[in-house]
Design a protein around this motif. Structure first.
Motif, PDB file in Angstrom:
ATOM      1  N   ALA A 377      60.551  20.040 -43.671  1.00  0.00           N
ATOM      2  CA  ALA A 377      61.041  18.918 -44.478  1.00  0.00           C
ATOM      3  C   ALA A 377      61.063  17.626 -43.670  1.00  0.00           C
ATOM      4  O   ALA A 377      60.879  16.537 -44.212  1.00  0.00           O
ATOM      5  CB  ALA A 377      62.437  19.228 -44.993  1.00  0.00           C
ATOM      6  N   SER A 378      61.305  17.752 -42.350  1.00  0.00           N
ATOM      7  CA  SER A 378      61.403  16.518 -41.568  1.00  0.00           C
ATOM      8  C   SER A 378      60.028  16.010 -41.121  1.00  0.00           C
ATOM      9  O   SER A 378      59.923  14.947 -40.531  1.00  0.00           O
ATOM     10  CB  SER A 378      62.347  16.707 -40.371  1.00  0.00           C
ATOM     11  OG  SER A 378      61.836  17.732 -39.562  1.00  0.00           O
ATOM     12  N   ALA A 379      58.990  16.746 -41.429  1.00  0.00           N
ATOM     13  CA  ALA A 379      57.636  16.247 -41.138  1.00  0.00           C
ATOM     14  C   ALA A 379      57.406  14.991 -41.997  1.00  0.00           C
ATOM     15  O   ALA A 379      57.904  14.894 -43.114  1.00  0.00           O
ATOM     16  CB  ALA A 379      56.598  17.308 -41.483  1.00  0.00           C
ATOM     17  N   ASN A 380      56.670  14.039 -41.442  1.00  0.00           N
ATOM     18  CA  ASN A 380      56.558  12.702 -42.043  1.00  0.00           C
ATOM     19  C   ASN A 380      56.205  12.676 -43.526  1.00  0.00           C
ATOM     20  O   ASN A 380      56.785  11.942 -44.303  1.00  0.00           O
ATOM     21  CB  ASN A 380      55.512  11.881 -41.282  1.00  0.00           C
ATOM     22  CG  ASN A 380      56.107  11.458 -39.955  1.00  0.00           C
ATOM     23  OD1 ASN A 380      57.336  11.469 -39.809  1.00  0.00           O
ATOM     24  ND2 ASN A 380      55.252  11.116 -39.002  1.00  0.00           N
ATOM     25  N   ASP A 381      55.253  13.525 -43.874  1.00  0.00           N
ATOM     26  CA  ASP A 381      54.741  13.408 -45.246  1.00  0.00           C
ATOM     27  C   ASP A 381      55.368  14.410 -46.214  1.00  0.00           C
ATOM     28  O   ASP A 381      54.843  14.661 -47.281  1.00  0.00           O
ATOM     29  CB  ASP A 381      53.213  13.598 -45.220  1.00  0.00           C
ATOM     30  CG  ASP A 381      52.861  14.970 -44.685  1.00  0.00           C
ATOM     31  OD1 ASP A 381      53.742  15.597 -44.052  1.00  0.00           O
ATOM     32  OD2 ASP A 381      51.734  15.436 -44.918  1.00  0.00           O
ATOM     33  N   ALA A 382      56.513  14.991 -45.833  1.00  0.00           N
ATOM     34  CA  ALA A 382      57.017  16.094 -46.657  1.00  0.00           C
ATOM     35  C   ALA A 382      57.650  15.666 -47.978  1.00  0.00           C
ATOM     36  O   ALA A 382      57.676  16.437 -48.925  1.00  0.00           O
ATOM     37  CB  ALA A 382      58.014  16.926 -45.858  1.00  0.00           C
ATOM     38  N   ASP A 383      58.200  14.470 -48.030  1.00  0.00           N
ATOM     39  CA  ASP A 383      58.872  14.021 -49.257  1.00  0.00           C
ATOM     40  C   ASP A 383      59.946  14.994 -49.723  1.00  0.00           C
ATOM     41  O   ASP A 383      60.000  15.362 -50.899  1.00  0.00           O
ATOM     42  CB  ASP A 383      57.853  13.867 -50.413  1.00  0.00           C
ATOM     43  CG  ASP A 383      56.946  12.676 -50.171  1.00  0.00           C
ATOM     44  OD1 ASP A 383      57.380  11.758 -49.442  1.00  0.00           O
ATOM     45  OD2 ASP A 383      55.819  12.706 -50.687  1.00  0.00           O
ATOM     46  N   LEU A 384      60.745  15.422 -48.814  1.00  0.00           N
ATOM     47  CA  LEU A 384      61.716  16.468 -49.165  1.00  0.00           C
ATOM     48  C   LEU A 384      63.025  16.292 -48.378  1.00  0.00           C
ATOM     49  O   LEU A 384      63.014  16.035 -47.173  1.00  0.00           O
ATOM     50  CB  LEU A 384      61.098  17.835 -48.820  1.00  0.00           C
ATOM     51  CG  LEU A 384      61.892  19.059 -49.201  1.00  0.00           C
ATOM     52  CD1 LEU A 384      61.929  19.228 -50.721  1.00  0.00           C
ATOM     53  CD2 LEU A 384      61.271  20.312 -48.574  1.00  0.00           C
ATOM     54  N   TRP A 385      64.139  16.441 -49.117  1.00  0.00           N
ATOM     55  CA  TRP A 385      65.454  16.513 -48.468  1.00  0.00           C
ATOM     56  C   TRP A 385      65.875  17.972 -48.455  1.00  0.00           C
ATOM     57  O   TRP A 385      65.661  18.689 -49.421  1.00  0.00           O
ATOM     58  CB  TRP A 385      66.506  15.751 -49.272  1.00  0.00           C
ATOM     59  CG  TRP A 385      66.349  14.260 -49.296  1.00  0.00           C
ATOM     60  CD1 TRP A 385      65.932  13.511 -50.353  1.00  0.00           C
ATOM     61  CD2 TRP A 385      66.645  13.354 -48.242  1.00  0.00           C
ATOM     62  NE1 TRP A 385      65.932  12.186 -50.025  1.00  0.00           N
ATOM     63  CE2 TRP A 385      66.363  12.054 -48.718  1.00  0.00           C
ATOM     64  CE3 TRP A 385      67.094  13.505 -46.925  1.00  0.00           C
ATOM     65  CZ2 TRP A 385      66.534  10.921 -47.949  1.00  0.00           C
ATOM     66  CZ3 TRP A 385      67.266  12.373 -46.163  1.00  0.00           C
ATOM     67  CH2 TRP A 385      66.990  11.092 -46.665  1.00  0.00           C
ATOM     68  N   VAL A 386      66.542  18.340 -47.353  1.00  0.00           N
ATOM     69  CA  VAL A 386      67.048  19.719 -47.277  1.00  0.00           C
ATOM     70  C   VAL A 386      68.523  19.679 -46.914  1.00  0.00           C
ATOM     71  O   VAL A 386      68.919  18.993 -45.980  1.00  0.00           O
ATOM     72  CB  VAL A 386      66.281  20.514 -46.183  1.00  0.00           C
ATOM     73  CG1 VAL A 386      66.931  21.859 -45.959  1.00  0.00           C
ATOM     74  CG2 VAL A 386      64.842  20.693 -46.582  1.00  0.00           C
TER      75      VAL A 386
END
Ligand code: ATP
Length: 449
Positions: A377-386
């Motif tokens: 999720a913390s990868a730049n392009d993930a567009d995701l909150w966890v």
């Protein structure tokens, strides 16, 4: 017509029509048909006569269609189970352990199958009946009682060493094979039984209260190993006395006797056996004899050669070793993810096999899985909150709030987990794209459905 005797066929057929009408894992034309040679259970087992009913389940004779081998199939209605989350954690754990273990004196569980409504436990079929029916014809000599007791302790010791406790040992669970060798049934099913018995009443009415340990009555929490030893004590008493140590027409009186440890050995019992039984039926679990001490007891020791492994056929020992060493765990046989006939139907009634739910197995720890999800999720392009939730769970949210999903990790064995992800709300496509492309690949996937 089902195969089997005339009498058993009709008994089995009528019953299985009701019991197993959903033997197909998904809706299909066969859903409401009785199981028959043309329509076997999961296309694998022909179901024959009803062997018997317990408080817990019905048991049928079955035959593996590919090998012709006889099996026993225990059928449990899921409507009688509570708390499906615990099923995942405890039941699959216990059953998966047991199905990977072989012991000469433990009924082998071959596989577990589930549909939306039922669980089928496919086991070794024992021809010799219950030990109970032998002793009900008359008590055994001390020597014969000791022989069976050796076999029982060998099984109990073997399972305890692997962290599996029975908690419902009784004479009715002692089955015999065609050579009169004793096999303990239902090892590995205690978590499942707990679920069935969650309504208490059923347990009280149909269970076997005469075997219950005093600490269970005290409801203060108990140690599964100690409880099993108590139950072994009751079994040994019955084998050598010919009647129950604690008995009364009035259930409350019986419980009182158990609680106080009020029993009397018959006069024909040898002093060594009396002393031994008193140590098994010690109401104080802390003082009660342990399995290791049992093996040192003068009465018990006669003729006993330990090493549970001695009872394992060489190939089973290899199997056991392999299953613990290799990552290719037999857990797949149990959850049957690879067959599409999966126990996931057990855990989730509403979301089975839709695009909104996915499950996979990973060779990792629960914490390891969560960390991988967080890293992805913390990868730049993930567009995701966890966000972590309680236990081993996280909530996933698309960064422009286009969906919310939950992910949970269940421990299956010490090296294998099941990861389950469910979309809770929002854009189904955004969720499934992100899950499929960004998260799923980073988990160490070894199977899916
Ligand atoms: P409980 O929970 O009350 O112990 P249960 O619901 O688990 O019982 P069982 O008592 O295990 O059901 O089984 C019912 C009947 O099926 C018994 O008469 C038993 O002898 C028979 N049976 C169970 N397992 C086997 C087997 N593996 N081979 C042959 N017969 C079996």
């Amino acid at each position: 017509m089902l195969w089997g005797t005339e009498e058993s066929s009709s008994y089995g057929q009528a019953d299985m029509t009701d019991a197993d009408s959903d033997s197909s894992p998904s809706s299909s034309p066969s859903r409401d048909m009785a199981l028959s040679p043309e329509n076997p259970l999961f296309n694998k087992y022909e179901i024959g006569k009803l062997l018997g009913c317990g408080a817990f389940a019905k048991v049928y004779h079955g035959r593996d269609v590919s090998t012709g081998q006889s099996v026993a199939v225990k059928v449990i209605h899921k409507s009688r189970l509570k708390n499906k989350v615990n099923l995942m954690n405890n039941i699959v754990r216990e059953i998966s352990i047991m199905s990977r273990l072989s012991h000469r004196h433990v009924v082998k569980i071959f596989e577990v199958l589930a549909t939306k409504r039922k669980i089928y436990i496919v086991m070794e079929y024992l021809k010799g009946g219950e030990l109970f029916s032998r002793v009900s014809k008359g008590r055994f000599s001390e020597d014969l009682g000791r022989e069976y007791f050796h076999q029982l302790i060998s099984a109990v010791s073997f399972c305890h060493r692997r962290g599996v406790y029975h908690r419902d040992l009784k004479l009715e669970n002692m089955l015999l094979d065609e050579n009169g060798v004793l096999k303990v049934s239902d090892f590995g099913l205690s978590a499942l039984k707990d679920q069935v018995r969650a309504d208490g009443l059923l347990h009280t009415l149909c269970g076997t209260p005469a075997y219950v340990a005093p600490e269970i009555l005290a409801k203060k929490g108990y140690d599964g190993a100690k409880v099993d030893v108590w139950m072994c004590g009751v079994i040994l008493f019955v084998l050598t006395a010919g009647y129950l140590p604690f008995n009364d027409h009035n259930l409350m009186n019986m419980y009182r006797k158990i609680y106080k440890g009020e029993f009397r050995c018959p006069k024909w019992m040898s002093p060594d056996l009396r002393r031994f039984i008193a140590r098994l039926l010690d109401t104080n679990p802390a003082r009660r004899i342990t399995i290791d001490e049992i093996k040192e007891d003068p009465w018990f020791k006669i003729g006993f050669s330990d090493t549970a492994s001695e009872y394992l056929p060489a190939e089973s020992q290899d199997d056991e070793k392999k299953s613990f060493e290799s990552q290719d765990l037999n857990a797949f046989d149990i959850i049957s993810f690879s067959h599409g006939l999966n126990l996931s139907a057990m855990f989730d009634e509403t979301h089975s096999a839709t695009e909104d739910v996915d499950r996979l197995t990973a060779e990792d720890s629960p914490e390891g899985v969560i960390r991988k999800v967080e890293a992805a999720a913390s990868a730049n392009d993930a567009d995701l909150w966890v966000r972590r939730t309680k236990g081993y769970g996280v909530e996933l949210e698309g960064q422009n709030s286009n969906f919310v999903a939950s992910l949970e990790v269940f421990l299956l064995t010490d090296r294998l987990v099941v990861v389950e992800v469910k979309r809770i709300s929002g854009d189904a496509e955004a969720f499934s794209d992100l899950w499929r492309d960004k998260i799923r690949p980073v988990l160490q996937v070894s199977g899916n459905h």
